[in-house]
Write a protein that holds these residues in place. Structure first.
Motif, PDB file in Angstrom:
ATOM      1  N   ASP C  49       0.841  -1.208   0.000  1.00 44.47           N
ATOM      2  CA  ASP C  49       0.000   0.000   0.000  1.00 44.47           C
ATOM      3  C   ASP C  49       0.873   1.253   0.000  1.00 44.47           C
ATOM      4  O   ASP C  49       0.596   2.227  -0.687  1.00 44.47           O
ATOM      5  CB  ASP C  49      -0.919   0.034   1.232  1.00 44.47           C
ATOM      6  CG  ASP C  49      -2.128  -0.886   1.061  1.00 44.47           C
ATOM      7  OD1 ASP C  49      -2.316  -1.396  -0.061  1.00 44.47           O
ATOM      8  OD2 ASP C  49      -2.871  -1.059   2.036  1.00 44.47           O
ATOM      9  N   THR C  52       2.547   1.838  -3.410  1.00 56.06           N
ATOM     10  CA  THR C  52       1.692   2.187  -4.542  1.00 56.06           C
ATOM     11  C   THR C  52       0.851   3.439  -4.288  1.00 56.06           C
ATOM     12  O   THR C  52      -0.029   3.755  -5.076  1.00 56.06           O
ATOM     13  CB  THR C  52       0.754   1.026  -4.889  1.00 56.06           C
ATOM     14  OG1 THR C  52       0.080   0.614  -3.699  1.00 56.06           O
ATOM     15  CG2 THR C  52       1.528  -0.140  -5.456  1.00 56.06           C
ATOM     16  N   ARG C  54      -1.303   4.013  -1.941  1.00 54.07           N
ATOM     17  CA  ARG C  54      -2.605   3.819  -1.321  1.00 54.07           C
ATOM     18  C   ARG C  54      -2.595   4.312   0.123  1.00 54.07           C
ATOM     19  O   ARG C  54      -3.613   4.721   0.658  1.00 54.07           O
ATOM     20  CB  ARG C  54      -2.954   2.341  -1.351  1.00 54.07           C
ATOM     21  CG  ARG C  54      -4.396   2.098  -1.067  1.00 54.07           C
ATOM     22  CD  ARG C  54      -4.793   0.733  -1.538  1.00 54.07           C
ATOM     23  NE  ARG C  54      -6.231   0.646  -1.503  1.00 54.07           N
ATOM     24  CZ  ARG C  54      -6.871  -0.426  -1.084  1.00 54.07           C
ATOM     25  NH1 ARG C  54      -6.219  -1.488  -0.717  1.00 54.07           N
ATOM     26  NH2 ARG C  54      -8.175  -0.413  -1.074  1.00 54.07           N
ATOM     27  N   ASN C  79       0.220   9.936  -6.014  1.00 53.37           N
ATOM     28  CA  ASN C  79      -0.933   9.091  -5.742  1.00 53.37           C
ATOM     29  C   ASN C  79      -0.922   7.858  -6.644  1.00 53.37           C
ATOM     30  O   ASN C  79      -0.018   7.680  -7.464  1.00 53.37           O
ATOM     31  CB  ASN C  79      -2.229   9.883  -5.861  1.00 53.37           C
ATOM     32  CG  ASN C  79      -2.387  10.496  -7.226  1.00 53.37           C
ATOM     33  OD1 ASN C  79      -1.951   9.913  -8.213  1.00 53.37           O
ATOM     34  ND2 ASN C  79      -2.993  11.660  -7.299  1.00 53.37           N
ATOM     35  N   GLU C  80      -1.937   7.038  -6.509  1.00 52.51           N
ATOM     36  CA  GLU C  80      -1.931   5.711  -7.121  1.00 52.51           C
ATOM     37  C   GLU C  80      -1.640   5.741  -8.616  1.00 52.51           C
ATOM     38  O   GLU C  80      -0.797   5.021  -9.122  1.00 52.51           O
ATOM     39  CB  GLU C  80      -3.275   5.016  -6.903  1.00 52.51           C
ATOM     40  CG  GLU C  80      -3.651   4.793  -5.453  1.00 52.51           C
ATOM     41  CD  GLU C  80      -4.494   5.921  -4.899  1.00 52.51           C
ATOM     42  OE1 GLU C  80      -4.313   7.076  -5.335  1.00 52.51           O
ATOM     43  OE2 GLU C  80      -5.338   5.647  -4.035  1.00 52.51           O
ATOM     44  N   TYR C  81      -2.395   6.626  -9.352  1.00 55.29           N
ATOM     45  CA  TYR C  81      -2.246   6.542 -10.789  1.00 55.29           C
ATOM     46  C   TYR C  81      -0.923   7.145 -11.260  1.00 55.29           C
ATOM     47  O   TYR C  81      -0.362   6.707 -12.261  1.00 55.29           O
ATOM     48  CB  TYR C  81      -3.445   7.156 -11.515  1.00 55.29           C
ATOM     49  CG  TYR C  81      -3.697   8.619 -11.250  1.00 55.29           C
ATOM     50  CD1 TYR C  81      -3.073   9.595 -12.009  1.00 55.29           C
ATOM     51  CD2 TYR C  81      -4.589   9.026 -10.277  1.00 55.29           C
ATOM     52  CE1 TYR C  81      -3.315  10.937 -11.780  1.00 55.29           C
ATOM     53  CE2 TYR C  81      -4.846  10.359 -10.042  1.00 55.29           C
ATOM     54  CZ  TYR C  81      -4.208  11.310 -10.795  1.00 55.29           C
ATOM     55  OH  TYR C  81      -4.447  12.636 -10.574  1.00 55.29           O
ATOM     56  N   GLN C  84       1.544   4.387 -10.849  1.00 58.05           N
ATOM     57  CA  GLN C  84       1.365   3.379 -11.892  1.00 58.05           C
ATOM     58  C   GLN C  84       2.002   3.855 -13.194  1.00 58.05           C
ATOM     59  O   GLN C  84       2.641   3.091 -13.894  1.00 58.05           O
ATOM     60  CB  GLN C  84      -0.134   3.113 -12.080  1.00 58.05           C
ATOM     61  CG  GLN C  84      -0.458   1.850 -12.871  1.00 58.05           C
ATOM     62  CD  GLN C  84      -0.437   2.068 -14.375  1.00 58.05           C
ATOM     63  OE1 GLN C  84      -0.391   3.195 -14.858  1.00 58.05           O
ATOM     64  NE2 GLN C  84      -0.463   0.969 -15.123  1.00 58.05           N
ATOM     65  N   ARG C  85       1.789   5.154 -13.479  1.00 61.12           N
ATOM     66  CA  ARG C  85       2.309   5.655 -14.750  1.00 61.12           C
ATOM     67  C   ARG C  85       3.835   5.682 -14.774  1.00 61.12           C
ATOM     68  O   ARG C  85       4.441   5.646 -15.831  1.00 61.12           O
ATOM     69  CB  ARG C  85       1.777   7.058 -15.013  1.00 61.12           C
ATOM     70  CG  ARG C  85       0.295   7.038 -15.367  1.00 61.12           C
ATOM     71  CD  ARG C  85      -0.218   8.437 -15.518  1.00 61.12           C
ATOM     72  NE  ARG C  85      -1.666   8.438 -15.628  1.00 61.12           N
ATOM     73  CZ  ARG C  85      -2.379   9.546 -15.745  1.00 61.12           C
ATOM     74  NH1 ARG C  85      -1.776  10.720 -15.781  1.00 61.12           N
ATOM     75  NH2 ARG C  85      -3.684   9.477 -15.837  1.00 61.12           N
ATOM     76  N   ARG C  90       0.741  -3.258  -9.726  1.00 65.31           N
ATOM     77  CA  ARG C  90       0.450  -4.083  -8.561  1.00 65.31           C
ATOM     78  C   ARG C  90      -0.666  -5.064  -8.868  1.00 65.31           C
ATOM     79  O   ARG C  90      -1.644  -4.705  -9.515  1.00 65.31           O
ATOM     80  CB  ARG C  90       0.018  -3.185  -7.397  1.00 65.31           C
ATOM     81  CG  ARG C  90      -0.381  -3.954  -6.157  1.00 65.31           C
ATOM     82  CD  ARG C  90      -0.696  -3.015  -5.018  1.00 65.31           C
ATOM     83  NE  ARG C  90      -1.122  -3.773  -3.840  1.00 65.31           N
ATOM     84  CZ  ARG C  90      -1.534  -3.214  -2.712  1.00 65.31           C
ATOM     85  NH1 ARG C  90      -1.585  -1.902  -2.621  1.00 65.31           N
ATOM     86  NH2 ARG C  90      -1.908  -3.954  -1.708  1.00 65.31           N
ATOM     87  N   SER C 110      -6.036  -2.081 -19.687  1.00 61.42           N
ATOM     88  CA  SER C 110      -4.771  -2.078 -18.964  1.00 61.42           C
ATOM     89  C   SER C 110      -3.579  -1.789 -19.861  1.00 61.42           C
ATOM     90  O   SER C 110      -2.488  -1.536 -19.365  1.00 61.42           O
ATOM     91  CB  SER C 110      -4.557  -3.439 -18.301  1.00 61.42           C
ATOM     92  OG  SER C 110      -5.710  -3.811 -17.589  1.00 61.42           O
ATOM     93  N   LEU C 111      -3.792  -1.883 -21.169  1.00 59.16           N
ATOM     94  CA  LEU C 111      -2.702  -1.717 -22.127  1.00 59.16           C
ATOM     95  C   LEU C 111      -1.957  -0.405 -21.896  1.00 59.16           C
ATOM     96  O   LEU C 111      -2.568   0.634 -21.645  1.00 59.16           O
ATOM     97  CB  LEU C 111      -3.314  -1.721 -23.528  1.00 59.16           C
ATOM     98  CG  LEU C 111      -2.523  -2.351 -24.663  1.00 59.16           C
ATOM     99  CD1 LEU C 111      -2.063  -3.761 -24.299  1.00 59.16           C
ATOM    100  CD2 LEU C 111      -3.390  -2.381 -25.914  1.00 59.16           C
ATOM    101  N   PRO C 114      -1.542   6.277 -23.482  1.00 63.56           N
ATOM    102  CA  PRO C 114      -2.001   7.492 -22.807  1.00 63.56           C
ATOM    103  C   PRO C 114      -3.242   7.214 -21.973  1.00 63.56           C
ATOM    104  O   PRO C 114      -4.088   6.407 -22.364  1.00 63.56           O
ATOM    105  CB  PRO C 114      -2.295   8.457 -23.961  1.00 63.56           C
ATOM    106  CG  PRO C 114      -2.326   7.628 -25.192  1.00 63.56           C
ATOM    107  CD  PRO C 114      -1.523   6.407 -24.939  1.00 63.56           C
ATOM    108  N   ARG C 115      -3.317   7.858 -20.825  1.00 62.79           N
ATOM    109  CA  ARG C 115      -4.390   7.558 -19.886  1.00 62.79           C
ATOM    110  C   ARG C 115      -5.399   8.693 -19.735  1.00 62.79           C
ATOM    111  O   ARG C 115      -6.259   8.655 -18.882  1.00 62.79           O
ATOM    112  CB  ARG C 115      -3.796   7.268 -18.502  1.00 62.79           C
ATOM    113  CG  ARG C 115      -2.948   6.007 -18.416  1.00 62.79           C
ATOM    114  CD  ARG C 115      -3.830   4.804 -18.575  1.00 62.79           C
ATOM    115  NE  ARG C 115      -3.242   3.584 -18.057  1.00 62.79           N
ATOM    116  CZ  ARG C 115      -3.056   2.489 -18.803  1.00 62.79           C
ATOM    117  NH1 ARG C 115      -3.359   2.496 -20.077  1.00 62.79           N
ATOM    118  NH2 ARG C 115      -2.589   1.397 -18.253  1.00 62.79           N
TER     119      ARG C 115
END
Lengths: 381, 556, 256
Positions: C49, C52, C54, C79-81, C84-85, C90, C110-111, C114-115
């Motif tokens: 946590d 990542t 959290r 933060n989380e995203y 991830q980027r 996780r 999930s690919l 760009p988000r």
């Protein structure tokens, strides 16, 4: 046993040919045929939809746009907003300001000021009213005022990850607070009585059948356009993400998506479009007052969606028309029963028909299939 | 009109006659029949006379409604005329000033009756009427009722006539009621403001400042605002004293207002707490806000109404027993709301424990149906609830008013919070409730009958709403839409307070109630409410990750 | 040797007075497959946590290196995203997939790519992405179930799908929480092989209870034992297994 793909996987086709047909035909009938029949046939013809009918359908169309917004937020994104009637009314008020100024000196007091301002002893038009003489400005306000409020509220709420019932309650409180404000005379928007007695729009007489037909056509066109827009939104990867946020926001977050921005985008977009619907609603019913923006009204819109079938785009339209037709009937035939009917609808739909009216055919088919088959066999889920 | 009034007063006085000293009544009678040349002096001498008959008699005299009644051979008796009870002919009886009793025919012993024209009113002259007026003006100072004394003393103080000083000072020497004494001191100081001696004036200013007299502050401000050369303008020394005095007084009253608002905020917060406690409990258990909670509260209020009517029918509305209807209404309100809550849980909510948003909608449907039912059963208008005598009125401490019903609500809320705490922490039900709240599945695995716990908890939370409704019936209107009025605030409490967290609910409701009340005088009721709403939204910003950040192994 | 790709130094996290993580130091090197074991409540999930975004640590630093240089990016601010980027993916202990979406859509969402909101609105799958999805589906053996709703998969299949989703985002660091839970022995073994094959291109942390599985994937790599929120010991599987402290707090108690 193979589970059918609910969301077509690769490039989702926007519409199949049959779907295009079932979209275009009713749209054309409603937007062109009915007004033509209304305009051309003699008044006593049985085939002629009356002015009243057109007006009613126009009103339902704006309600349906409101319901589509509720559904996009609730059915697809998982946000149960109890503040959609607020955005609807804000659009209505913004356009109502323009309509009120367009009355000119034809009001009761023969003044340049709107009647209620004369009544309350205003000496001059408040400065923020001036630009509303311009139709384009009013139109921009119709879109931007709800969008701005939605942006500020949404930004604060989504940023701090308020969701579920908490968000619902906060939207309800926001609506409540806004209604309180608008009910006050000194807030400057006509208090209890709101705006009424509109005379013309874009120079056309609001009471003439031609103007009313035009407003009706505009409402149907808006509904059709919004339907297509939302269809596109929900079919794109964006739409999959919306539903993913609904089903498991944290997972989307850990997949690298800033979910708050997605939610904010939809919330603001829907607010602006809902405001537009409200702006079309006001000239058709001829009045806008704070009772339109109460939380009760928002929740009524949620009932339309629940009854029609959430998570589908046709459900809210069916629901808005069905519940409002029922309301017209009930308030005429048995006004004291209406709240029972509305409350009962809520409970029955939630308990027994979570998919709403649009799920009835499937339910019926499963029921028939069950009847044909012996009940003992293991059934696929 | 005047006549009826004076007769009424006279009758009142007559009723109190046994207590009235004969000496003062004799002086009054003597003045009435005094020789013409001594009459003015005799009347003026009545100033300060403590006799209940004084005001009605003189009032009647001045209005030429006092009569001399001759009975047989005896000397004429001063009397007022009053309608003869049970006589439709318009004949009147004479009530003697001396004892307030009807004048009787000495021969038959029957009350004498008259037609209005048969008697001649007691004469007055212009100087006499002036004298009577003067006596009446100050008569209130010696009135038996402290409230009347206070009022008339305050009036004399406002008149600023130095003539009244001796009378007021004389009264101060014998006055026993503290409230009247302070009024007397204020009035004396007020009159002394115009005293020729500067030290007397300064002393008066200090006295009035110490008494926190608002009227004095208003007058001081006028005086401060006068141009320096205007007549009556204050000297520099006096001006400084005046300014200090105004500041003292205003500070005092702003403190009083602050504490008054604080008290009202506390009581509003207590009401909120009563409403929100049940909501927080049911919410903690089922994860959904019960939209019909407000209507459960209304059930409690109507239950109170019904109990009140039953008591009124059984014991009579003014009786001593009636005053206890509210105590009987509390358990009834709890039971009624709990029962309705039980039905809602069994009928609707039990199917929706895993679908919070939908149960929010279904309970909204229930609330609509309940509202309509209230309208059909009790009518659309508010119903009349009469507070028991012990909840009416209030007391004041250092000028801060404490209404009894508000005090009661605060005390009651404390009791209920304590009760809820006891139930949750000291009973088997509480243990089960907490177990289910923490982990429904686990609780069910170890044999907790979650269905039963749900039912009982929901009924308990609903019953609390009923209690809140009973309490609210003593503070405001009871009608079908009453639930909607308070419920949004209660939701706010739950949102900012926390789930199933009694302490959080207490803090949030008191916070919201007090903030609301403190903001209201500054911003008005509506803006205050809106500000509180925004404060809550901002508060949630300050708690990043929402109110209840998850920290479990799985995601949602 | 090179710099760590991920480092946590002196990290402490307290929940309601309970020290879930206590003065923890942890270094993960590029291409490494690290196994973390520890009894229940040792702080393994809390540790993930913190990594990542959290949860935020009370004290201490967590840094990440996005190049070969020393770790310089402070993860505690992100933060989380955002994390991830940066390339830290996780997999959760309880499989979390989008149950209402098809297996295929789960992977599409999930690919790597760009988000942003507008990217999602106008997103189209190109042929290289399609090929990548096909090979991923084969890798996680869900090729024939690509149109199934993910909610209908078995527990083990969901675990695989989530691993596939993790791989689809092409992270540099994989944090894998109990991947073998709910799998058959054969599936567990295959999972182990998959993780071993990823070593080298990715840096991997695996939290696991199943000792057979731990033994399989540790394969010469390092094993970290967490106990009461701190590192009890660290080393090769055999060294750790023979460590008396470990036997006492963990193996001894768990394997009677």
């Amino acid at each position: 046993m193979s589970a059918p793909a609910k969301l077509s996987d690769v490039e989702p086709r926007f519409f199949t040919r049959a779907q295009w047909a079932s979209f275009i035909v009713p749209t054309l009938v409603l937007a062109l045929l009915l007004p033509l029949l209304n305009a051309l046939l003699p008044a006593d013809s049985l085939l002629r939809p009356s002015d009243f009918t057109l007006n009613l359908y126009g009103k339902y169309a704006t309600y349906a746009v409101l319901a589509l917004g509720v559904d996009l937020l609730w059915g697809y994104l998982g946000i149960l907003s109890l503040g959609q009637a607020l955005f609807f009314s804000l659009g209505g008020y913004a356009f109502g300001m323009h309509l009120l100024l367009m009355i000119g000196k034809d009001g009761q007091y023969k003044s340049d000021l709107p009647d209620y301002m004369v009544f309350l002893g205003y000496k001059a038009l408040p400065a923020h009213w001036e630009p509303f003489y311009s139709f384009p400005f009013a139109l921009a306000a119709v879109l931007l005022v709800p969008a701005l409020l939605a942006f500020v509220f949404g930004w604060l709420a989504f940023r701090s990850r308020i969701k579920g019932v908490y968000l619902s309650i906060l939207t309800q409180a926001l609506t409540y607070a806004a209604a309180l404000l608008f009910f006050r005379n000194d807030f400057g928007f006509g208090g209890n009585n709101g705006f009424t007695d509109f005379k013309r729009v874009l120079g056309a007489d609001l009471n003439s059948p031609a103007t009313r037909r035009a407003l009706y056509i505009a409402s149907i066109a808006l509904l059709a356009a919004v339907f297509l827009l939302y269809r596109w939104l929900t079919r794109a990867k964006f739409g999959h993400l919306m539903q993913a946020i609904r089903d498991g926001e944290n997972r989307v977050l850990f997949s690298g998506y800033a979910t708050a921005r997605y939610k904010l985008f939809v919330f603001v977009l829907v607010a602006a479009i809902t405001g537009l619907a409200g702006a079309l609603y006001v000239p058709q019913v001829g009045i806008i007052n704070p009772s339109e923006m109460t939380a009760e009204k928002s929740i009524e819109a949620v009932v339309w969606v629940a009854v029609g079938g959430r998570g589908t785009l046709i459900g809210p339209i069916i629901g808005a028309i069905f519940v409002n037709a029922l309301k017209s009937w009930a308030t005429r035939e048995a006004p004291e029963r209406w709240l029972y009917i509305l409350g009962g609808l809520f409970i029955v739909v939630v308990l027994f028909l979570p998919g709403g009216i649009v799920s009835l055919p499937t339910k019926f088919r499963t029921f028939l299939a069950k009847l044909r088959r012996p009940p003992s066999g293991p059934t696929a889920s | 009109m005047l006549r009826t009034l004076s007769i009424f007063l006279f009758l009142l006085a007559a009723a109190a006659l046994s207590a009235a000293p004969d000496a003062s009544r004799a002086r009054l009678l003597a003045a009435l029949v005094a020789p013409a040349d001594q009459q003015v002096a005799a009347v003026r001498a009545l100033v300060g006379l403590e006799d209940a008959a004084l005001v009605p008699t003189l009032t009647a005299w001045r209005a030429a409604e006092l009569y001399l009644v001759t009975t047989g051979t005896a000397s004429p008796v001063p009397a007022l005329l009053a309608p003869l009870p049970g006589d439709a002919d318009g004949r009147l009886q004479a009530l003697a000033v001396a004892d307030g009793l009807p004048v009787k025919d000495p021969a038959t012993g029957q009350p004498l009756t008259f037609a209005p024209k048969e008697l001649k009113a007691l004469d007055t002259t212009a100087p006499l009427r002036r004298a009577i007026r003067d006596v009446l003006e100050v008569a209130g100072v010696a009135d038996p009722s402290p409230a009347v004394r206070r009022e008339s003393i305050e009036r004399l103080g406002q008149s600023r006539k130095a003539d009244h000083l001796p009378l007021l000072q004389a009264r101060l020497a014998i006055e026993f009621s503290p409230a009247v004494r302070s009024a007397l001191q204020d009035a004396i100081a007020f009159i002394q403001l115009a005293d020729p001696a500067v030290e007397v004036r300064l002393q008066a200013i200090t006295d009035l400042a110490a008494a926190h007299s608002l009227a004095a502050a208003a007058r001081f401000k006028e005086q401060i605002a006068l141009p320096a050369d205007a007549p009556g303008a204050a000297s520099p020394v006096e001006l400084a004293a005046l300014k200090t005095a105004v500041k003292t007084i205003e500070d005092h009253w702003s403190r009083v207002n602050f504490f008054g608002n604080l008290f009202r905020g506390l009581s509003a917060g207590s009401v909120l707490l009563l409403i929100a406690l049940g909501l927080a409990i049911t919410f903690g258990l089922m994860g959904v806000i019960n939209m019909a909670h407000g209507e459960l509260m209304v059930v409690g209020a109507y239950a109170t109404f019904v109990v009140q009517n039953l008591f009124a029918a059984a014991f009579g509305p003014g009786s001593l027993a009636f005053n206890f209807y509210f105590l009987a209404a509390l358990p009834v309100a709890f039971a009624a709301a709990a029962l309705v809550g039980l039905v809602i849980e069994r009928g609707v909510i039990q199917f929706l424990y895993k679908r919070p948003l939908e149960s929010l909608l279904a309970t909204w449907g229930v609330s609509l149906a309940l509202q309509q039912t209230f309208r059909l059963v009790f009518g659309p208008a508010n119903v009349q609830i009469n507070a028991p005598a012990w909840l009416q009125g209030g007391t004041a401490l250092y000028d801060v008013a404490f209404a009894y019903n508000r005090l009661f609500v605060i005390g009651f809320a404390v009791l209920v919070v304590f009760g809820v705490w006891l139930v949750l922490n000291r009973t088997p039900l509480g243990l089960l409730v907490r177990a289910v709240m923490q982990n429904r599945q686990m609780a069910s695995c170890i044999g907790v009958k979650t269905t039963r716990v749900n039912m009982l908890t929901f009924a308990f939370g609903s019953g609390l709403a009923g209690l809140a409704g009973a309490c609210l019936s003593q503070l405001g209107n009871v009608g079908p839409g009453m639930g909607q009025l308070h419920i949004i605030d209660a939701f706010m409490v739950v949102v900012s307070g926390g789930v199933g967290n009694v302490l959080g609910s207490v803090a949030a409701s008191l916070g919201i109630g007090v903030t609301d009340q403190l903001l209201q005088p500054v911003l008005g009721a509506v803006m205050g409410k809106i500000l509180v709403l925004f404060a809550i939204i901002l508060f949630l910003q300050w708690r990043p990750g929402g109110l209840f950040p998850t920290r479990s192994r799985s995601l949602d | 040797m090179s710099h760590p790709i991920l480092q946590a130094e002196d990290v402490t996290k307290t929940y309601d007075g309970f020290r879930a993580i206590n003065a923890l130091n942890f270094y993960l090197f590029p291409g490494e497959l690290r196994t973390v074991i520890g009894p229940n409540g040792a702080g393994k999930s809390t540790f993930f946590d913190l990594l990542t975004g959290r949860a935020k640590p009370d004290t201490g630093t967590i840094r990440y290196a996005d190049s070969d240089a020393a770790p310089s990016i402070d993860l505690t601010d992100l933060n989380e995203y955002e994390i991830q980027r940066l390339g830290i993916g996780r997999k959760f202990q309880t499989p979390s997939v989008f149950a209402e979406h098809t297996v295929f859509t789960n992977l599409v969402l999930s690919l790597k790519g760009p988000r942003g909101v507008f990217a999602s609105l106008f997103h189209r799958l190109d042929s290289s992405a399609r090929d990548r999805l096909d090979s991923l589906l084969k890798l996680i053996r869900l090729d024939d179930k690509r149109h199934w709703k993910a909610g209908l998969l078995s527990h083990g299949e969901k675990q695989w799908l989530e691993i596939g989703m993790l791989l689809a985002s092409e992270p540099r660091v994989l944090l894998v929480d109990e991947p073998a839970a709910g799998m058959t022995d054969e599936e567990t073994h295959r999972t182990g092989e998959l993780l071993l094959s990823l070593r080298g291109q990715h840096s991997i942390v695996v939290v696991e209870h199943d000792m057979t599985f731990v033994k399989q994937i540790s394969d010469g790599g390092r094993v970290t034992v967490l106990h009461q929120g701190s590192v009890l010991c660290e080393g090769k599987f055999d060294d750790v297994q023979s460590n008396p402290k470990v036997r006492e707090v963990y193996l001894g108690r768990g394997k009677h």
